[in-house]
Design a protein around this motif. Structure first.
Motif, PDB file in Angstrom:
ATOM      1  N   MET A 314      39.044  59.471  42.201  1.00 30.82           N
ATOM      2  CA  MET A 314      38.605  58.099  41.966  1.00 30.82           C
ATOM      3  C   MET A 314      37.658  57.617  43.063  1.00 30.82           C
ATOM      4  N   ARG A 318      33.989  56.215  42.242  1.00 30.23           N
ATOM      5  CA  ARG A 318      33.459  54.927  42.731  1.00 30.23           C
ATOM      6  C   ARG A 318      32.109  55.133  43.419  1.00 30.23           C
ATOM      7  N   ASN A 349      33.489  46.271  39.174  1.00 27.11           N
ATOM      8  CA  ASN A 349      33.876  47.651  38.886  1.00 27.11           C
ATOM      9  C   ASN A 349      35.219  47.657  38.185  1.00 27.11           C
ATOM     10  N   PHE A 350      35.376  48.577  37.238  1.00 27.04           N
ATOM     11  CA  PHE A 350      36.631  48.747  36.517  1.00 27.04           C
ATOM     12  C   PHE A 350      37.085  50.191  36.638  1.00 27.04           C
ATOM     13  N   GLU A 351      38.401  50.392  36.811  1.00 28.55           N
ATOM     14  CA  GLU A 351      38.939  51.740  36.989  1.00 28.55           C
ATOM     15  C   GLU A 351      40.050  52.015  35.979  1.00 28.55           C
ATOM     16  N   VAL A 460      35.415  55.266  35.732  1.00 28.97           N
ATOM     17  CA  VAL A 460      35.027  54.084  36.489  1.00 28.97           C
ATOM     18  C   VAL A 460      33.791  53.496  35.823  1.00 28.97           C
ATOM     19  N   HIS A 540      38.516  52.371  27.067  1.00 28.25           N
ATOM     20  CA  HIS A 540      38.069  51.834  28.360  1.00 28.25           C
ATOM     21  C   HIS A 540      36.816  50.978  28.221  1.00 28.25           C
ATOM     22  N   GLU A 662      50.096  55.738  33.757  1.00 27.49           N
ATOM     23  CA  GLU A 662      49.015  56.489  34.409  1.00 27.49           C
ATOM     24  C   GLU A 662      49.517  57.870  34.780  1.00 27.49           C
ATOM     25  N   ARG A 728      41.008  44.455  37.190  1.00 29.70           N
ATOM     26  CA  ARG A 728      39.944  45.408  36.898  1.00 29.70           C
ATOM     27  C   ARG A 728      40.369  46.850  37.144  1.00 29.70           C
ATOM     28  N   VAL A 729      41.582  47.033  37.601  1.00 32.71           N
ATOM     29  CA  VAL A 729      42.107  48.376  37.857  1.00 32.71           C
ATOM     30  C   VAL A 729      43.336  48.575  36.988  1.00 32.71           C
ATOM     31  N   LYS A 734      49.490  48.410  39.168  1.00 29.33           N
ATOM     32  CA  LYS A 734      48.773  48.809  40.380  1.00 29.33           C
ATOM     33  C   LYS A 734      47.873  47.677  40.866  1.00 29.33           C
ATOM     34  N   ALA A 735      47.154  47.044  39.944  1.00 28.12           N
ATOM     35  CA  ALA A 735      46.220  45.986  40.320  1.00 28.12           C
ATOM     36  C   ALA A 735      46.944  44.780  40.909  1.00 28.12           C
TER      37      ALA A 735
END
Length: 738
Positions: A314, A318, A349-351, A460, A540, A662, A728-729, A734-735
């Motif tokens: 990741m 990025r 940014n998106f992951e 990403v 996504h 995930e 965004r993650v 996690k975000a």
């Protein structure tokens, strides 16, 4: 599952020509009954010779069989994995046939791609995916039912000496005003001797009693409720052995050596053999095989293995997202000029992580070599002719010597749609390794299923938007970074100018009128095996687009629904479903204190779905999704109850993927193994769901997948209003804990 692009892919002319012959119907006697289907012999002799000679295909394969008792069996070209394709095909046939719904059954068909090839894929392959089951079946299965009805009526007319036009057909019974009547079975054998009608008249919508019937229940519901429905995991054969696999801990590693001395001491262990994908432990029972597996030691050659962690991957993604894309998927107007003229520019940014398919029934297949040299294979065969070809190559037998038993599967979400045979190849390899001395079932454990690869790729997105002084969106740019699903597969030819369409679908066809748009792609080389996953690229792309669009609307001081509608044609499908969902969700009405709304709309697989999510803050920094309202345009809804079920299921599937799911790797090894560490949606987290189906006279489009993409962004947009934090993650857990 399989991407939308496969519905319009370029195929060899001969293959496409085959799909155009799908409606040349034929019939023959079948055990005292009638079988109606596609008949190669009915073609011009030269054409029939060209298609039938030397390719291992039969000249006739039916779509519908009516036996002497009046039972109707539909032979489905589409694989059933819970999405209701069998029920849909049964509805099409029963409607035109005039059958009694209680006498309908459906079985999987395979072995003749000329007959069962998916028209949406050009007819070159029998496959289920891309939400195309009704697309490929809508006309040909209705025509088969209508042809069978016409032939039964002709047989009854001849038997009774009456005018065929005076005979009615209803609930499996033919009747004449004179009082004469009889069920299908009475006339089936006679009908099989009559000419097949060159043209058939399909019923008009006003005559339908099953298609579009809100109250029609699935024909197979009772079997699933009482446990009599058979899956591959239930297959039992005389002398059947069960094998479990030891796969490499690193993707790309290979067996260097193994020691099975202790394993062979375990009671019930029959053999331990090497296969191209690892080591198989074969036992009288699965428990014996598992105990034996635990006693095997394997030394692996990891010279060519993928050893990077997802943290490393990741970080690389990025970094790549911040650079110029390698390829361009869309380039409208001039984004540089658009951004230069913008009064306000936003960037984000998106992951997105790797995701497992995690169907309830882990992968499995059964292989048996018979004394006559035929190989039988049982399994959830999503691409049966591909799996048939691969099984024949491994076993060293002709293709027409491989007989397939297409079993229902307890879920797939794209996981069984592979081009290397996958679990079927494993079963045949193991059976061959023990000399085909007994039938073998290879049954994966959940840990096999979670750790043996084939994931939704990680991605990403770097997204940028420009607003003018009036709050109008004038520039949009999206750089997508991730692995290719199509590379090194049979569909690698679909990659054009460096663009894998599965990576950008949903991003390069945004419906909004933005004068300057650019979508770029950088494809990464990573050794983690990837595959299409329910709704593929839109899993996504829709999230990144719809969440960022909400942020842009806020920056413009606009209502999220009004802002989207301002960029859509008023009568477009997107605008219509968006207005419908806003109305049904009460978008213009205040919510109770503590509740917050979010909206999104996305097109995938020929259908458009809009959703409004309502959430509350859970008091610990997270959210609870309370309600989701969905509006759906999927063309004509063959089975409305099934459409709702698929959207409801898609919402649950989509929620699980954004809230907590995930797949992560440490040193190249997958960290998750079961549902304690990979966490799909729990039942107490499922919100109240309302599904509103737009009335349509258009042919059916997809529904198995389109409910997934709008879920994540609608919830994320609502979560922002509840928590004041842009997510965004993925996953949310996690975000929100970052």
């Amino acid at each position: 599952m399989i991407p939308k692009m496969m519905q319009s892919m370029t195929l060899p002319a001969k293959s496409v020509q085959a799909s155009r012959r799908q409606f040349l119907l034929g019939a023959l006697a079948a055990g005292g009954g009638l079988a109606v289907g596609f008949n190669i012999a009915a073609m011009a002799p030269a054409l029939a010779s060209e298609t039938a000679a030397g390719d291992g295909q039969h000249s006739f394969s039916p779509y519908v069989v009516i036996d002497g008792d009046g039972k109707v069996t539909v032979l489905s070209s589409q694989f059933e994995m819970g999405q209701g394709s069998y029920n849909g095909l049964a509805t099409l046939v029963a409607e035109e046939l005039g059958a009694d719904w209680a006498t309908i059954d459906v079985v999987g068909a395979a072995g003749n791609v000329k007959v069962y090839g998916n028209i949406a894929f050009g007819g070159a392959i029998q496959g289920t995916g891309g939400s195309t089951s009704m697309v490929t079946s809508w006309e040909r299965y209705r025509k088969a039912g209508a042809a069978a009805r016409t032939m039964l009526v002709a047989a009854a007319a001849a038997e009774w000496g009456v005018n065929a036009a005076e005979i009615t057909v209803e609930n499996g019974v033919l009747s004449h005003p004179s009082g004469k009547s009889g069920h299908f079975g009475v006339f089936a054998a006679k009908a099989a001797t009559l000419p097949v009608p060159a043209e058939v008249t399909l019923k008009q919508p006003a005559e339908w009693t099953l298609i579009g019937n809100e109250k029609l229940k699935r024909f197979d519901s009772a079997r699933k409720a009482n446990g009599t429905q058979q899956y591959t995991i239930d297959v039992k054969l005389p002398g059947l052995l069960t094998a479990v696999m030891i796969h490499p801990p690193l993707f790309g590693a290979k067996v260097k050596s193994f020691n099975a001395e202790e394993a062979k001491k375990v009671k019930g262990v029959v053999d331990v053999v090497e296969t191209p994908r690892g080591v198989a432990v074969v036992g009288d029972t699965m428990w014996a095989a598992i105990k034996g597996r635990d006693a095997v030691t394997v030394e692996w050659d990891d010279t060519g293995a993928e050893k990077r962690s997802t943290t490393d991957l990741m970080a690389m993604y990025r970094d790549l997202a911040g650079k110029a894309p390698v390829a361009t998927a869309r380039n409208d107007g001039n984004v540089e000029t658009g951004f230069a003229s913008a009064a306000k520019v936003l960037e984000a940014n998106f992951e997105f992580p790797y995701l497992a398919h995690a169907p309830m029934e882990p992968l499995n297949a059964v292989a048996r070599m018979n004394e006559d040299g035929t190989l039988e294979v049982w399994g959830g065969l999503q691409f049966p002719d591909v799996q048939q070809q691969i099984a024949s190559q491994i076993a060293g037998v002709a293709v027409d010597k491989v007989h397939l038993h297409v079993m229902k599967a307890g879920g797939s979400f794209g996981r069984r749609a592979t081009f290397d045979g996958d679990i079927v190849a494993e079963a045949v390899h193991v059976a061959k390794a023990i000399g085909f001395r007994a039938p073998v079932k290879v049954q994966w454990t959940r840990e096999n299923d979670m750790r043996a690869g084939r994931y939704r790729p990680a991605y990403v997105h770097s997204v940028k938007a420009g607003l003018d002084a009036d709050g109008k969106l004038v520039a949009w740019e999206n750089h997508v970074v991730g692995q290719s699903i199509m590379a090194k597969t049979a569909f690698e030819g679909s990659i054009q100018n460096g663009v894998d369409p599965t990576s950008v679908e949903g991003a390069n066809n945004l419906p909004y009128a933005i004068p300057n748009q650019k979508v770029g792609l950088t494809t990464t080389e990573v050794g983690v095996p990837v595959l299409w996953w329910r709704s593929v690229g839109s899993t996504h792309t829709a999230f990144a687009a719809e969440v960022f669009l909400d942020e842009v609307a806020e920056a413009a001081g606009r209502d999220p629904v009004e802002f989207r509608l301002s960029m859509l044609e008023p009568d477009s499908r997107h605008a219509v479903v968006l207005k419908l969902v806003a109305e049904k969700a009460g978008w213009d009405k205040p919510l109770p204190e503590g509740r917050f709304r979010g909206v999104s709309v996305a097109e995938s697989f020929g259908s458009v779905v809009a959703q409004v999510a309502e959430v509350t803050a859970d008091g610990s920094g997270g959210i609870k999704v309370e309600r989701i309202v969905a509006a759906v345009d999927c063309g004509l809804a063959v089975n409305p109850d099934q459409v709702r079920s698929q959207v409801e299921g898609g919402i649950g599937f989509g929620l699980g993927s954004i809230l907590g799911e995930e797949i992560t790797l440490t040193g190249g090894q997958v960290d998750q193994g079961n549902f304690d560490t990979y966490t799909p949606l729990r039942i107490d987290a499922m919100p109240t769901v309302e599904v509103h189906i737009l009335a349509s006279a258009n042919a059916p489009s997809g529904i198995g997948e389109p409910g997934v993409p709008p879920t994540g962004p609608a919830v994320a947009n609502a979560a922002y209003r509840a928590l004041g934090k842009r997510i965004r993650v993925m996953p949310f857990a996690k975000a929100l804990n970052a």
